[in-house]
Design an enzyme around this catalytic site. Structure first.
Site, PDB file in Angstrom:
ATOM      1  N   TYR A   1      -2.267  -1.357  10.919  1.00 44.06           N
ATOM      2  CA  TYR A   1      -2.529  -1.888   9.582  1.00 44.06           C
ATOM      3  C   TYR A   1      -1.368  -1.574   8.637  1.00 44.06           C
ATOM      4  CZ  TYR A   1      -3.890  -1.919   4.749  1.00 44.06           C
ATOM      5  OH  TYR A   1      -3.863  -2.120   3.388  1.00 44.06           O
TER       6      TYR A   1
ATOM      7  N   LYS B   1       1.830  -3.900   6.557  1.00 47.74           N
ATOM      8  CA  LYS B   1       2.247  -3.854   5.144  1.00 47.74           C
ATOM      9  C   LYS B   1       3.764  -3.650   5.052  1.00 47.74           C
ATOM     10  CE  LYS B   1      -1.619  -4.659   3.447  1.00 47.74           C
ATOM     11  NZ  LYS B   1      -1.887  -5.868   2.713  1.00 47.74           N
TER      12      LYS B   1
ATOM     13  N   SER C   1       0.839  -1.198   0.000  1.00 47.08           N
ATOM     14  CA  SER C   1       0.000   0.000   0.000  1.00 47.08           C
ATOM     15  C   SER C   1       0.873   1.246   0.000  1.00 47.08           C
ATOM     16  CB  SER C   1      -0.853  -0.030   1.268  1.00 47.08           C
ATOM     17  OG  SER C   1      -1.446   1.211   1.492  1.00 47.08           O
TER      18      SER C   1
HETATM   19  P1  NAD Z   1     -11.055  -7.030   1.169  1.00 45.61           P
HETATM   20  O1  NAD Z   1     -11.271  -7.030   2.640  1.00 45.61           O
HETATM   21  O2  NAD Z   1     -12.215  -6.759   0.296  1.00 45.61           O
HETATM   22  O3  NAD Z   1     -10.390  -8.411   0.720  1.00 45.61           O
HETATM   23  C1  NAD Z   1      -9.506  -9.133   1.536  1.00 45.61           C
HETATM   24  C2  NAD Z   1     -10.015 -10.562   1.616  1.00 45.61           C
HETATM   25  O4  NAD Z   1      -9.130 -11.333   2.437  1.00 45.61           O
HETATM   26  C3  NAD Z   1     -11.405 -10.681   2.237  1.00 45.61           C
HETATM   27  O5  NAD Z   1     -12.261 -11.356   1.335  1.00 45.61           O
HETATM   28  C4  NAD Z   1     -11.182 -11.476   3.512  1.00 45.61           C
HETATM   29  O6  NAD Z   1     -12.273 -12.328   3.803  1.00 45.61           O
HETATM   30  C5  NAD Z   1      -9.901 -12.244   3.211  1.00 45.61           C
HETATM   31  N1  NAD Z   1      -9.081 -12.621   4.368  1.00 45.61           N
HETATM   32  C6  NAD Z   1      -8.650 -11.826   5.386  1.00 45.61           C
HETATM   33  N2  NAD Z   1      -7.900 -12.523   6.241  1.00 45.61           N
HETATM   34  C7  NAD Z   1      -7.819 -13.805   5.769  1.00 45.61           C
HETATM   35  C8  NAD Z   1      -7.195 -15.001   6.223  1.00 45.61           C
HETATM   36  N3  NAD Z   1      -6.493 -15.032   7.359  1.00 45.61           N
HETATM   37  N4  NAD Z   1      -7.335 -16.120   5.478  1.00 45.61           N
HETATM   38  C9  NAD Z   1      -8.071 -16.109   4.327  1.00 45.61           C
HETATM   39  N5  NAD Z   1      -8.683 -15.016   3.870  1.00 45.61           N
HETATM   40  C10 NAD Z   1      -8.577 -13.866   4.570  1.00 45.61           C
HETATM   41  O7  NAD Z   1      -9.878  -5.990   0.875  1.00 45.61           O
HETATM   42  P2  NAD Z   1      -9.394  -5.354  -0.499  1.00 45.61           P
HETATM   43  O8  NAD Z   1      -9.773  -3.914  -0.505  1.00 45.61           O
HETATM   44  O9  NAD Z   1      -9.790  -6.206  -1.635  1.00 45.61           O
HETATM   45  O10 NAD Z   1      -7.820  -5.405  -0.281  1.00 45.61           O
HETATM   46  C11 NAD Z   1      -7.043  -6.495  -0.753  1.00 45.61           C
HETATM   47  C12 NAD Z   1      -5.608  -6.313  -0.293  1.00 45.61           C
HETATM   48  O11 NAD Z   1      -5.114  -5.066  -0.792  1.00 45.61           O
HETATM   49  C13 NAD Z   1      -5.447  -6.244   1.228  1.00 45.61           C
HETATM   50  O12 NAD Z   1      -4.247  -6.895   1.580  1.00 45.61           O
HETATM   51  C14 NAD Z   1      -5.358  -4.758   1.502  1.00 45.61           C
HETATM   52  O13 NAD Z   1      -4.628  -4.493   2.680  1.00 45.61           O
HETATM   53  C15 NAD Z   1      -4.600  -4.276   0.271  1.00 45.61           C
HETATM   54  N6  NAD Z   1      -4.843  -2.859  -0.031  1.00 45.61           N
HETATM   55  C16 NAD Z   1      -6.122  -2.390  -0.128  1.00 45.61           C
HETATM   56  C17 NAD Z   1      -6.360  -1.041  -0.390  1.00 45.61           C
HETATM   57  C18 NAD Z   1      -7.761  -0.492  -0.463  1.00 45.61           C
HETATM   58  O14 NAD Z   1      -7.920   0.721  -0.351  1.00 45.61           O
HETATM   59  N7  NAD Z   1      -8.786  -1.306  -0.666  1.00 45.61           N
HETATM   60  C19 NAD Z   1      -5.272  -0.176  -0.581  1.00 45.61           C
HETATM   61  C20 NAD Z   1      -3.963  -0.689  -0.482  1.00 45.61           C
HETATM   62  C21 NAD Z   1      -3.768  -2.035  -0.213  1.00 45.61           C
HETATM   63  C1  WQD Z   2      -9.290   9.822   1.184  1.00 48.96           C
HETATM   64  C2  WQD Z   2      -9.473  11.297   1.458  1.00 48.96           C
HETATM   65  C3  WQD Z   2      -9.725  11.806   3.787  1.00 48.96           C
HETATM   66  C4  WQD Z   2     -13.572   9.761   4.289  1.00 48.96           C
HETATM   67  C5  WQD Z   2      -6.749   4.692   3.177  1.00 48.96           C
HETATM   68  C6  WQD Z   2      -5.669   3.963   3.919  1.00 48.96           C
HETATM   69  C7  WQD Z   2      -4.614   3.472   2.978  1.00 48.96           C
HETATM   70  C8  WQD Z   2      -5.231   2.674   1.827  1.00 48.96           C
HETATM   71  C9  WQD Z   2      -6.376   3.379   1.188  1.00 48.96           C
HETATM   72  C10 WQD Z   2      -5.115   0.375   2.361  1.00 48.96           C
HETATM   73  C11 WQD Z   2      -8.679  11.791   2.680  1.00 48.96           C
HETATM   74  C12 WQD Z   2     -10.980  12.159   3.036  1.00 48.96           C
HETATM   75  C13 WQD Z   2     -12.407  10.284   3.766  1.00 48.96           C
HETATM   76  C14 WQD Z   2     -14.597  10.669   4.710  1.00 48.96           C
HETATM   77  C15 WQD Z   2     -13.215  12.508   4.013  1.00 48.96           C
HETATM   78  N1  WQD Z   2      -5.775   1.439   2.271  1.00 48.96           N
HETATM   79  N2  WQD Z   2     -12.235  11.629   3.627  1.00 48.96           N
HETATM   80  N3  WQD Z   2     -14.364  12.004   4.547  1.00 48.96           N
HETATM   81  O1  WQD Z   2      -6.912   7.735   3.977  1.00 48.96           O
HETATM   82  O2  WQD Z   2      -6.050   8.075   1.613  1.00 48.96           O
HETATM   83  O3  WQD Z   2      -6.160   5.816   2.520  1.00 48.96           O
HETATM   84  O4  WQD Z   2      -7.306   3.818   2.189  1.00 48.96           O
HETATM   85  O5  WQD Z   2      -3.947   0.216   2.248  1.00 48.96           O
HETATM   86  O6  WQD Z   2      -3.754   2.704   3.729  1.00 48.96           O
HETATM   87  O7  WQD Z   2      -5.099   4.838   4.876  1.00 48.96           O
HETATM   88  O8  WQD Z   2      -8.252   6.953   1.955  1.00 48.96           O
HETATM   89  O9  WQD Z   2     -10.616   7.049   1.303  1.00 48.96           O
HETATM   90  O10 WQD Z   2     -10.034   7.078   3.760  1.00 48.96           O
HETATM   91  O11 WQD Z   2      -9.538   9.087   2.372  1.00 48.96           O
HETATM   92  O12 WQD Z   2     -13.075  13.728   3.913  1.00 48.96           O
HETATM   93  O13 WQD Z   2     -15.655  10.258   5.236  1.00 48.96           O
HETATM   94  O14 WQD Z   2     -10.850  11.540   1.778  1.00 48.96           O
HETATM   95  O15 WQD Z   2      -9.459  12.752   4.804  1.00 48.96           O
HETATM   96  O16 WQD Z   2      -8.254  13.098   2.398  1.00 48.96           O
HETATM   97  P1  WQD Z   2      -6.789   7.254   2.597  1.00 48.96           P
HETATM   98  P2  WQD Z   2      -9.678   7.464   2.368  1.00 48.96           P
END
Ligand code: NAD
Ligand code: WQD
Length: 332
Positions: free
Chosen positions: A149, A153, A124
């Site tokens: 969290y 990562k 991330s």
């Molecule tokens: P998500 O929660 O929709 O998907 C993750 C899946 O992993 C879920 O279906 C959950 O049931 C499964 N899971 C969790 N722990 C598990 C375990 N111990 N064994 C088997 N399955 C398990 O999340 P997402 O948004 O699709 O994110 C996918 C990956 O990308 C995650 O690792 C997340 O940290 C990373 N990521 C997400 C974002 C975002 O904003 N969505 C941003 C950066 C990184």
């Molecule tokens: C985006 C912008 C908020 C909600 C997070 C995690 C990051 C990654 C992606 C997994 C910011 C603003 C938000 C609301 C708002 N996930 N906001 N009102 O914080 O960039 O990233 O998700 O890895 O690790 O930290 O994403 O969508 O929460 O926020 O004003 O109700 O929207 O302040 O500027 P963020 P976000």
């Protein structure tokens, strides 16, 4: 080629499964369904016309991971599984460290035992922490994230880097996602947040469909175009395509940003969403959210130059597909 997709019924995982199936990869999904639903499998079938082998296993159970590898011939792993809620991780740090780190350790231990040494990991942009130069490049110094969290990562990145140092016959790609939003054009799969959404787009979706009264904009005194936070939003289908690019070029240890290179403020997102979907998003300016940074956007150049990754969907498409999915799925 058979690819094991952990977390494959989740938001990004399900879109990546579709991308892989459309490109004729054999896919096996493992997910414990802690944050996704089994009906995603039917939806994947509706979209692709292909059935996927599914295991409802928890990766924290090493015996089950062993069983999975004994029963299948796996060539590579895309590892999405993990807990991802930033706020929750500050309240349940042990659960986050346990789940995210142990699942990864089990996975790579069993992969090694079975001589499967190809893995793509969902990292991330959070590992960059606060930066003062933009766009952010992969070589920038990482700043330890402020929440558990984000730390999982960073620690998993370090574990995988150490693994590669110890044995360079592994092929490891760390993908640093920026802010994934949007949904598949069919409206069948998308993001289904649990409870009150933490992230911006799921919250806007719920205001648009009347589930929540208004959006709280966290701060309008940042040093940005209009004072609200700037992020690099990327369409989840472009992100899924990034995994295909990474898999095709999986060789050695590599790190890539997956973002568009464009930064949009919260109010720019609200305006685009209103215009594209012809809806009104009521909002109120609220105090800054603890831990937030003012600006974050990627340089996608390395991914473009080395693995041929390029985004093709713009912000309008991200807003349109988000609302389309919300209307179809997340009923009042
Ligand atoms: P998500 O929660 O929709 O998907 C993750 C899946 O992993 C879920 O279906 C959950 O049931 C499964 N899971 C969790 N722990 C598990 C375990 N111990 N064994 C088997 N399955 C398990 O999340 P997402 O948004 O699709 O994110 C996918 C990956 O990308 C995650 O690792 C997340 O940290 C990373 N990521 C997400 C974002 C975002 O904003 N969505 C941003 C950066 C990184
Ligand atoms: C985006 C912008 C908020 C909600 C997070 C995690 C990051 C990654 C992606 C997994 C910011 C603003 C938000 C609301 C708002 N996930 N906001 N009102 O914080 O960039 O990233 O998700 O890895 O690790 O930290 O994403 O969508 O929460 O926020 O004003 O109700 O929207 O302040 O500027 P963020 P976000």
């Amino acid at each position: 080629m058979a690819v094991l997709i952990t977390g494959g019924t989740g938001y990004i995982g399900s879109h990546t499964v579709v991308e892989m199936l459309n490109n004729d990869y054999e896919v096996i999904i493992v997910d414990n369904l802690s944050n996704s639903k089994i009906d995603v499998l039917d939806k994947i079938y509706k979209i692709t016309g292909k059935k996927v082998k599914f295991y409802q296993y928890d990766l924290c159970d090493e015996t089950l991971v062993d069983k999975l590898f004994n029963e299948n011939k796996i060539d590579a792993v895309i590892h999405f599984a993990g807990l991802k809620a930033v706020g929750e991780s500050t309240m349940k740090p042990i659960e986050y460290y346990y789940n995210n780190i142990l699942s990864t350790l089990n996975l790579i231990k069993v992969m090694k035992k079975n001589d499967v040494k190809k893995i793509i990991f969902s990292s991330s942009a959070t590992v960059y922490g606060k930066q003062d130069k933009f766009p952010i490049e992969e070589g920038f110094k990482l700043n330890e994230p402020t929440n558990p969290y984000g730390k999982t990562k960073l620690y998993i990145e370090n574990i995988l880097k150490d693994l590669y140092k110890s044995d360079s016959s592994w092929d490891i790609t760390l993908l640093r996602y920026f802010n994934p939003i949007g949904a598949h054009e069919s409206g069948l799969i998308g993001e289904v947040p649990n409870g009150i959404p933490n992230n911006l787009m799921p919250y806007i979706n719920q205001v648009a469909t009347g589930k929540r009264e208004k959006l709280f904009v966290f701060g309008n005194d940042y040093d940005t175009v209009d004072g609200t936070g700037v992020r690099d939003y990327i369409h989840v289908c472009d992100l899924a395509y990034g995994h295909l690019c990474a898999l095709k070029h999986l060789k050695g240890l590599n790190i890539y940003n997956l973002g568009t290179g464009n930064g949009y403020s919260v109010l720019e997102i609200v305006k685009a969403y209103e215009r594209v979907n012809n809806v009104k998003i009521k909002y109120e300016i609220a105090p800054r959210r603890e831990g937030d940074i003012d600006t974050c956007y990627a340089s996608p150049k390395k991914a473009e130059d080395e693995i041929g990754f390029k985004c093709t969907r713009d912000l309008d498409e991200m807003c349109r597909s988000s609302y389309n999915f919300e209307k179809k799925n997340n009923k009042l």
